[in-house]
Every structure is written in structure tokens, then in C-alpha cells.
Design an enzyme around this catalytic site. Structure first.
Site, PDB file in Angstrom:
ATOM      1  N   ASP A 209      -4.109   3.837  -1.577  1.00 37.14           N
ATOM      2  CA  ASP A 209      -4.940   3.422  -0.433  1.00 37.14           C
ATOM      3  C   ASP A 209      -6.396   3.179  -0.825  1.00 37.14           C
ATOM      4  O   ASP A 209      -7.303   3.330  -0.006  1.00 37.14           O
ATOM      5  CB  ASP A 209      -4.894   4.474   0.697  1.00 37.14           C
ATOM      6  CG  ASP A 209      -3.481   4.826   1.114  1.00 37.14           C
ATOM      7  OD1 ASP A 209      -2.708   3.887   1.373  1.00 37.14           O
ATOM      8  OD2 ASP A 209      -3.152   6.019   1.176  1.00 37.14           O
TER       9      ASP A 209
ATOM     10  N   LYS B 134      -6.799  -1.739  -3.040  1.00 34.55           N
ATOM     11  CA  LYS B 134      -6.313  -2.640  -4.103  1.00 34.55           C
ATOM     12  C   LYS B 134      -6.036  -4.038  -3.572  1.00 34.55           C
ATOM     13  O   LYS B 134      -6.190  -5.026  -4.299  1.00 34.55           O
ATOM     14  CB  LYS B 134      -5.046  -2.060  -4.746  1.00 34.55           C
ATOM     15  CG  LYS B 134      -5.268  -0.787  -5.535  1.00 34.55           C
ATOM     16  CD  LYS B 134      -4.003  -0.320  -6.222  1.00 34.55           C
ATOM     17  CE  LYS B 134      -2.925   0.101  -5.256  1.00 34.55           C
ATOM     18  NZ  LYS B 134      -3.298   1.252  -4.397  1.00 34.55           N
TER      19      LYS B 134
ATOM     20  N   HIS C 134      -0.716  -3.038   1.187  1.00 31.33           N
ATOM     21  CA  HIS C 134      -2.008  -3.551   0.733  1.00 31.33           C
ATOM     22  C   HIS C 134      -2.633  -4.378   1.851  1.00 31.33           C
ATOM     23  O   HIS C 134      -2.075  -5.386   2.271  1.00 31.33           O
ATOM     24  CB  HIS C 134      -1.842  -4.383  -0.538  1.00 31.33           C
ATOM     25  CG  HIS C 134      -1.466  -3.556  -1.724  1.00 31.33           C
ATOM     26  ND1 HIS C 134      -1.185  -4.081  -2.959  1.00 31.33           N
ATOM     27  CD2 HIS C 134      -1.329  -2.216  -1.863  1.00 31.33           C
ATOM     28  CE1 HIS C 134      -0.887  -3.109  -3.804  1.00 31.33           C
ATOM     29  NE2 HIS C 134      -0.966  -1.984  -3.157  1.00 31.33           N
TER      30      HIS C 134
ATOM     31  N   GLN D  51       0.564   2.149  -4.917  1.00 28.82           N
ATOM     32  CA  GLN D  51       0.198   3.564  -4.901  1.00 28.82           C
ATOM     33  C   GLN D  51      -1.014   3.816  -5.831  1.00 28.82           C
ATOM     34  O   GLN D  51      -1.864   2.960  -5.966  1.00 28.82           O
ATOM     35  CB  GLN D  51       1.392   4.451  -5.263  1.00 28.82           C
ATOM     36  CG  GLN D  51       2.432   4.539  -4.162  1.00 28.82           C
ATOM     37  CD  GLN D  51       3.501   3.465  -4.253  1.00 28.82           C
ATOM     38  OE1 GLN D  51       3.870   2.996  -5.317  1.00 28.82           O
ATOM     39  NE2 GLN D  51       4.023   3.056  -3.112  1.00 28.82           N
TER      40      GLN D  51
END
Length: 428
Positions: free
Chosen positions: A13, A16, A41, A223
């Protein structure tokens, strides 16, 4: 031309999606190499919000190839919904540029049923219930079903029937859930295979051919480092290798083809679900970060736990990923705080720890040792150059660089593409 890996440097989180979207402008193909639709995302383009779960977030740039590698576990229903949604919004018009590994493993209904039942049974570790863990379990147990299997009804039937002998016993006798019907699963997944087969390919060959022709590849991780199954806070981790090395196995390339690795980190720390979190703030400051940063999971909507930036976490990310630079996101969220803290060490049983410990159980007893930096009141959303930042914000960034030993190469000061300070471009 460069081949760059983008990884999360915390517990996921980190923003990205936006960073990949920015760097995708300079790449010819964006490759997702691990995880499943437990990842989300989020990015904002021209005021429009997008949330990606399986398709690489760089797909919003026209003319780019989007590749889903063999290391990803795919829920075909979710993937088809994502394709449809993008087309409805005027993207992915040239869907021949979407390439899916024929050897990527498939999430089946029994994976999701097992995942959800485990979370209810007292074995909860805060999963999304999307079936990702059980799908990876089958992959490692060598009983998984791969995307190419969806294109052959006889092979698919045989594998589903064999798998359900064990899965139904486990569901009914251990987890006390209802059994699954093989024919119902077969009918649905054969139809998925029909719809997706034209996108299937040996993506290792596809990526190698692009690199050989001089194209740039951006490898997109899901992740974060501290959720990596080997290097994270086990067992409160995901089921795949989220670190940069996962790009090699998850895309079918060798490490000599990687030219650089960028780690994405927020200017503070968050995590979703269970597990230790030494710098977590359960006070008004933590709530301030959550509200200002809109810290709610892109996949589940769960409120994220918030805390100060943890240098020990970043140092581990630098080491296990071989980071060349840090993309620092959400610096603007810290505006308005009188004091900003950096966790530079832990105190455990009278000892000072300057590296993140491997034993997860001890983290609950680790007391963060903070360095305090005077905050700033200015709105950063209009900053486009490092020199535009307030002096205390610049000091904060320089301290992060000094403690981690690498440069901050990008600073995000808002959700929009243009709300970015590009310090160094790894593609140039």
C-alpha cells in the site's frame, strides 16, 4: 534501454500504482510478476480514479504492452471484469497488447472457500479471502491448475475431479463447509478459457524477445517487502516473493537482465490486517494520518493501521531488494504536524537493535527509538522541484537518505500524475 523493478519497501500500500504509472511512460512493457487480486494499485489520472488488481497499472499509457507473468495467481473472473471495465472507460482498446502467461496458476472456487473458512476458524492472519494463499499452496504441492489448462476441457476436468476429492474432504470434515461441485466449476472455467486463450503466451519468451530488440521493461511488484513470504513478518505475510528477486522467477528472466530496483515507501508507515507494527500510532496522530491519507485498503476497504516512518524496515528493504533508489510517496500528508518522527532503532530487553529482527514474535516488545524533526505547515501539492519544498521537508528527506544509504529518486506530493518531483529517472 533499462529494465527496472518497482517494489514495495514496507508492508504494501505504498503508492506503487502511481509510481509505476509515472515510470511506465518510459517503458515499452509493464510486467506484473507475483501476487494475485489481493493487491490493489490505486492511481488518479486527470481526476479519474483507477484501481488495478491484476492488470499492470501502466496500461493507462497507450501503446504499452501489459504482461501478467507466470508468478501471478489469476482469478479469471476478476481479470475479465477488469478488462471489461477498462474497455468501458476507453482504455485497453488494443487488447492484443495484453499478454498472459500460459503457466500462471489459477484461483479456483475451492481456494476462496478454504481461505474464507480459515479466516473464520480462529486461524486468521488478516487475508483478503481471495484464495491467493491456497492457490499458491497447490502450486507448491504440484497439484495446481494453470491458465493453459483452461483451454483443454479433458485435462481441466481430470484435474478438477482429482483435486476435489481432497478439497471436499477438507472443506466438509475439517472446515465444516459445503462441498464443491466439479461440473459447475468445469463449465464456468472452460468459458473463461475460451475468452482468455487469445491472450495466452510463453511470456518468458515474449519478454526476452523484447529485451533483445532493445525495448525497456518495467517489472511491477505487488504487496511489499515486509509481506514477502521469506523476508517479511512471517506468518503475517503474503504467499509469494514480493521482493525484487521475485521478478526473475515470476517473469522468467535472469538477474543479469535487471538494471535497477526502485523501492516505494510512504513518508510514514501503514499496514492492513494482522501482524506486528512497532511504530503504529493508536492516537490522534495515527487518526490524522489515516484521514488525511485516505488510508483504506484498495481491495478490501479496510482501514489501514498508521505509524511513523520506520528506518529499520527501509534498511531491510534496501538490503534484500538491492535498491538503487527510493520513491517517497504521500509526503504532503505530513503537512500540518508540529513534529515528525523517524524510527531509527528499537529497544528490546535493554538492547538497542539497528536492524529489523527476523523473529516476528519479539517485535511486539520492541520499543521504537525516534529522532524528531520539526514539521511544516505549507501545502506541498504544488511543489514540482526539490527546492520548492519547505526546509524541514527537505531535511526529512535528507535524513531518510542518510539512514538508508541510497537516494530518494522521486517524491509524490499528491495523487495526480503531475503532483510529482522527479529527482532521478532510472530509465535515463
Amino acid at each position: 534501454m533499462a529494465n527496472i523493478v518497482i517494489v514495495g519497501a514496507q508492508w504494501g500500500d505504498e503508492g506503487k500504482g502511481k509510481v509505476v504509472d509515472i515510470y511506465a511512460y518510459y517503458a515499452d512493457a509493464i510486467v506484473r510478476y507475483q501476487g494475485g487480486n489481493n493487491a490493489g494499485h490505486t492511481l488518479v489520472v486527470d481526476g479519474e480514479k483507477f484501481v488495478f488488481h491484476l492488470i499492470p497499472s501502466g496500461i493507462l499509457h497507450k501503446g504499452k504492452y501489459a504482461v501478467i507473468g507466470n508468478g501471478v495467481v489469476i482469478d479469471p473472473e476478476v481479470l475479465l471484469e477488469e478488462i471489461y471495465s477498462l474497455k468501458q472507460r476507453g482504455y485497453l482498446e488494443d487488447d492484443e497488447k495484453l499478454v498472459i502467461s500460459e503457466t500462471a496458476h489459477v484461483i479456483l472456487p475451492y481456494h476462496k472457500a478454504i481461505d474464507i473458512a480459515r479466516e473464520r476458524s480462529g486461524r486468521s492472519i488478516g487475508t483478503t479471502g481471495r484464495g491467493i494463499g491456497p492457490a499458491y499452496e497447490d502450486k507448491m504441492a504440484r497439484v495446481g491448475i494453470r491458465m493453459i489448462d483452461l483451454t483443454d476441457e479433458m485435462i481441466l476436468r481430470k484435474k478438477i475431479v482429482i483435486n476435489l476429492q481432497e478439497k471436499n474432504y477438507y472443506l466438509t470434515n475439517i472446515l465444516k463447509e459445503k462441498p464443491m461441485d466439479a461440473e459447475a466449476i468445469l463449465e464456468k472455467y472452460v468459458s473463461y478459457g475460451e475468452k482468455l486463450k487469445r491472450h495466452l503466451a510463453d511470456t518468458s519468451i515474449f519478454i526476452h524477445n523484447m529485451i533483445r530488440r532493445g525495448y525497456s521493461i518495467l517489472f511491477e511488484g505487488a504487496q511489499g517487502t515486509l509481506l514477502d513470504v521469506d523476508h517479511g513478518t512471517y506468518p503475517f505475510v503474503t504467499s509469494s516473493n514480493a521482493v525484487a528477486g521475485g521478478a526473475c522467477s515470476g517473469a522468467g528472466i535472469g538477474p543479469t537482465l535487471i538494471d535497477g530496483v526502485i523501492g516505494v515507501s510512504k513518508a510514514y508507515t501503514t499496514r492492513v490486517g494482522g501482524g506486528p507494527f512497532p511504530t503504529e500510532l493508536k492516537d490522534s496522530v495515527g487518526e490524522y494520518l489515516r484521514k488525511r491519507g485516505c488510508e483504506f485498503g484498495a481491495t478490501t476497504g479496510r482501514p489501514r493501521r498508521c505509524g511513523w516512518l520506520d528506518i529499520l524496515v527501509l534498511k531491510r528493504a534496501v538490503r534484500v531488494n538491492g535498491l538503487n533508489g527510493i520513491a517517497l510517496t504521500k509526503l504532503d500528508i505530513l503537512s500540518g504536524l508540529d513534529v515528525i518522527k523517524l524510527c531509527i532503532a528499537y529497544r528490546l530487553e535493554g538492547k538497542i537493535l539497528e536492524e529489523f529482527p527476523s523473529r516476528t514474535e519479539c517485535l511486539d516488545n520492541c520499543e521504537p527509538i525516534y529522532e524528531e524533526i520539526e514539521g511544516w505547515k505549507e501545502d506541498l501539492s504544488g511543489c514540482r522541484d526539490f527546492n520548492d519544498l519547505p526546509s524541514n521537508a527537505k531535511r526529512f528527506i535528507r535524513r531518510v537518505e542518510e539512514y538508508t544509504g541510497i537516494d530518494v529518486c522521486l517524491i509524490s506530493v499528491g495523487p495526480q500524475r503531475h503532483q510529482t518531483i522527479m529527482m532521478k529517472n532510472p530509465f535515463r
